[in-house]
Design a protein around this motif. Structure first.
Motif, PDB file in Angstrom:
ATOM      1  N   ARG A 333       0.835  -1.208   0.000  1.00  9.81           N
ATOM      2  CA  ARG A 333       0.000   0.000   0.000  1.00  9.81           C
ATOM      3  C   ARG A 333       0.868   1.255   0.000  1.00  9.81           C
ATOM      4  N   HIS A 334       1.983   1.202   0.734  1.00  3.94           N
ATOM      5  CA  HIS A 334       2.911   2.335   0.738  1.00  3.94           C
ATOM      6  C   HIS A 334       3.525   2.522  -0.644  1.00  3.94           C
ATOM      7  N   LEU A 335       3.849   1.423  -1.315  1.00  2.00           N
ATOM      8  CA  LEU A 335       4.367   1.485  -2.683  1.00  2.00           C
ATOM      9  C   LEU A 335       3.357   2.173  -3.608  1.00  2.00           C
ATOM     10  N   LEU A 336       2.098   1.792  -3.494  1.00  3.78           N
ATOM     11  CA  LEU A 336       1.058   2.401  -4.342  1.00  3.78           C
ATOM     12  C   LEU A 336       0.947   3.893  -4.090  1.00  3.78           C
ATOM     13  N   ASP A 337       1.052   4.295  -2.829  1.00  6.10           N
ATOM     14  CA  ASP A 337       0.995   5.726  -2.516  1.00  6.10           C
ATOM     15  C   ASP A 337       2.185   6.470  -3.124  1.00  6.10           C
ATOM     16  N   LEU A 338       3.391   5.876  -3.022  1.00  6.53           N
ATOM     17  CA  LEU A 338       4.580   6.515  -3.571  1.00  6.53           C
ATOM     18  C   LEU A 338       4.480   6.646  -5.095  1.00  6.53           C
ATOM     19  N   VAL A 339       4.007   5.579  -5.761  1.00  7.15           N
ATOM     20  CA  VAL A 339       3.863   5.624  -7.218  1.00  7.15           C
ATOM     21  C   VAL A 339       2.828   6.685  -7.617  1.00  7.15           C
ATOM     22  N   ALA A 340       1.710   6.734  -6.876  1.00  3.66           N
ATOM     23  CA  ALA A 340       0.664   7.711  -7.186  1.00  3.66           C
ATOM     24  C   ALA A 340       1.210   9.135  -7.080  1.00  3.66           C
ATOM     25  N   ASP A 341       2.069   9.373  -6.099  1.00  4.54           N
ATOM     26  CA  ASP A 341       2.670  10.712  -5.971  1.00  4.54           C
ATOM     27  C   ASP A 341       3.647  10.984  -7.109  1.00  4.54           C
TER      28      ASP A 341
END
Length: 534
Positions: A333-341
């Motif tokens: 989930r943290h990876l998805l947040d970083l990619v989204a940013d």
């Protein structure tokens, strides 16, 4: 007690046990080795003693064979010859002739030696054989010293005999066993025992008396060797003095390794959680080349962890730890947040692929679909094509439920790829049972490419199968022009690897896309590879 503190207390116990275990194993194995060494010594001593007894037996039977030349001669004529033969030949106490149970001639007892039973001080054995030997406690002439008698009886009731003095055997046994405290017991047939050595005192069960028995393969001779427990203890101490330093070093080394392993094991969950909160994780992106458009068609998102001191943590270590510690879902989930940013700054064409690696635990998590839909919502204005990259292990459990989840996400515009294809256990069944869009060939198969005209049967079969199933193919780990050309000739659409581009941070990716993203792969290496295909 807090769980982490309880784990650390358990860890201390495990560390202590890991240090004690080599010592206990060392004691056990050295005790076993000492027993084995002692037994080998007993076997050697028994074989040596039996060999000497057989040699004496050979001499005795040779003497009886020599005596048979006097079968029909009177004792008066051969008395002197018997005395000389008995005196000059080693081992013998007396030799002579026999008629029935009466001794007719003797090198030691003159012309009237009496009966065989008198000389043996016991009744002759009933063997049913024409020849026999027997160990004796003593003879008429020497009643207190063991001897061995050998008798050959002929059909006419006459016969011959020879007596070997047991002192020869006793001296040999004493010389053989004195240094190790052996107690020897030797018997010829079921005769009296010839014993040398002290009886072992009672000892502990751990270092008790060791007994070994052996039998001659040529004559009815048996020997028993008893080794006192003190000798076993001495042998064990000798082995321990050799191996104890090695065992101590191994014990310390194992304690250190166990401590390091446990330290990482019990703290990974908290370390990962703290790293997420401290934003120590970042995403590197490795571009993917599209042979059809001859441009960069997408990028795979790769999570990286850098400690505050600048030291990186290897992905295989922290991802494996996250899976083991139940942190892979929060980490993804943290990876998805970083990619989204990160993608907010991208300037790419619609349909640009963004590859997200999905762990098996996350795929089977109840919130997986919602997590991916939330991610898609954050980046929908960029019109990226989300590619879910699954390993074959992700599809093993709950196959039907996983298939439904993938179908739902595909209906939302996402695509599904199998990562590292060919390294799992049931690849073909996955192709049949799951709706897939892409197949990523493991770099191990691509490394087998040696020339453009050569053959890599497994790689070619995978590519052919993918085309027949109408799956797009991506070659991973492409590092040379030769590998790239080989895959391109066989219709592989997507190429990923150091030959095209290395993983890079988001800022570096944006700059790279601006300069190289729309450029085709035309390099001098490609030209050289085409000119020199093998």
């Amino acid at each position: 007690m807090p769980p982490l503190k309880r784990k650390r207390d358990y860890a201390r116990i495990i560390i202590v046990l890991s240090g004690v275990l080599p010592l206990l194993l060392g004691i056990m194995f050295t005790a076993i080795d000492a027993r084995h060494t002692l037994q080998q010594q007993q076997i050697s001593a028994a074989n040596t003693l039996l060999s000497q007894a057989e040699k004496m037996s050979d001499s005795a039977w040779d003497m009886i064979t020599w005596l048979r030349q006097y079968h029909y001669q009177s004792c008066d004529n051969i008395e002197g010859k018997l005395q000389r033969a008995g005196t000059l030949n080693a081992y013998f106490r007396a030799i002579g002739k026999l008629e029935g149970q009466k001794i007719t001639c003797s090198s030691a007892y003159g012309l009237n030696p009496g009966t065989l039973s008198d000389m043996m001080q016991r009744a002759p054995p009933v063997t049913g054989k024409a020849w026999w030997s027997l160990s004796l406690a003593g003879t008429a002439g020497v009643p207190n010293r063991p001897a061995v008698i050998f008798v050959r009886q002929l059909p006419d009731t006459k016969g011959f005999w020879a007596i070997i003095d047991g002192q020869y055997l006793m001296d040999f046994m004493s010389a053989l066993g004195e240094a190790r405290g052996y107690r020897f017991t030797m018997r010829f047939n079921d005769g009296a025992p010839i014993v040398v050595g002290k009886e072992s005192p009672p000892s502990s069960s751990l270092f008790n008396t060791q007994r070994y028995q052996a039998q001659s393969s040529r004559y009815p001779i048996s020997v028993t060797i008893e080794t006192p427990g003190a000798e076993l203890m001495r042998a064990w101490r000798q082995v321990m003095f050799i191996f104890l330093p090695m065992t101590a070093i191994l014990s310390v080394l194992l304690m250190v390794l166990t401590a390091n392993w446990l330290q990482r094991r019990i703290s990974w969950r908290d370390e990962i959680r703290r790293a997420i909160n401290a934003r120590q994780f970042s995403v590197h992106y490795q571009p993917v080349y599209n042979n059809n458009t001859q441009t960069c068609g997408g990028a795979e998102a790769l999570l990286r962890w850098t400690l505050p001191n600048g030291e990186p943590v290897r992905p295989d270590i922290f991802i494996g730890a996250a899976e083991a510690e139940g942190m892979i879902v929060p980490l993804t989930r943290h990876l998805l947040d970083l990619v989204a940013d990160d993608v907010q700054e991208w300037e790419v064409a619609p349909g640009f692929h963004i590859g997200i690696n999905v762990a098996a635990e996350h795929l089977q998590h109840p919130a997986f679909i919602q997590d991916m839909l939330n991610f898609a919502e954050k980046i929908k204005h960029k019109q990226l094509l989300i590619t879910l990259e699954l390993t074959e292990r992700s599809l093993i459990k709950e196959g039907e439920d996983v298939a439904k989840k993938l179908d739902r996400l595909r209906s939302e515009g996402m695509v599904v790829a199998i990562d590292d294809f060919g390294t799992g256990h049931c690849s073909l069944s996955y192709l049949q049972n799951f709706a897939l869009d892409y197949l990523k060939i493991d770099r191990g198969f691509i490394n087998a490419i040696e020339s453009l005209s050569g053959e890599t049967p497994v790689l070619d079969a995978i590519i052919t199968l993918s085309h027949k199933l109408q799956l797009e193919v991506l070659g991973e780990g492409v590092e040379t022009a030769l590998q790239y050309l080989y895959l391109r000739q066989r219709g592989v659409t997507f190429i990923q690897g150091y030959y095209y581009a290395s993983p890079m941070e988001n800022g570096a990716l944006i700059a790279w896309l601006a300069e190289y993203g729309q450029q085709p792969l035309h390099r001098e290496e490609l030209h050289d590879a085409q000119l020199h295909p093998s």
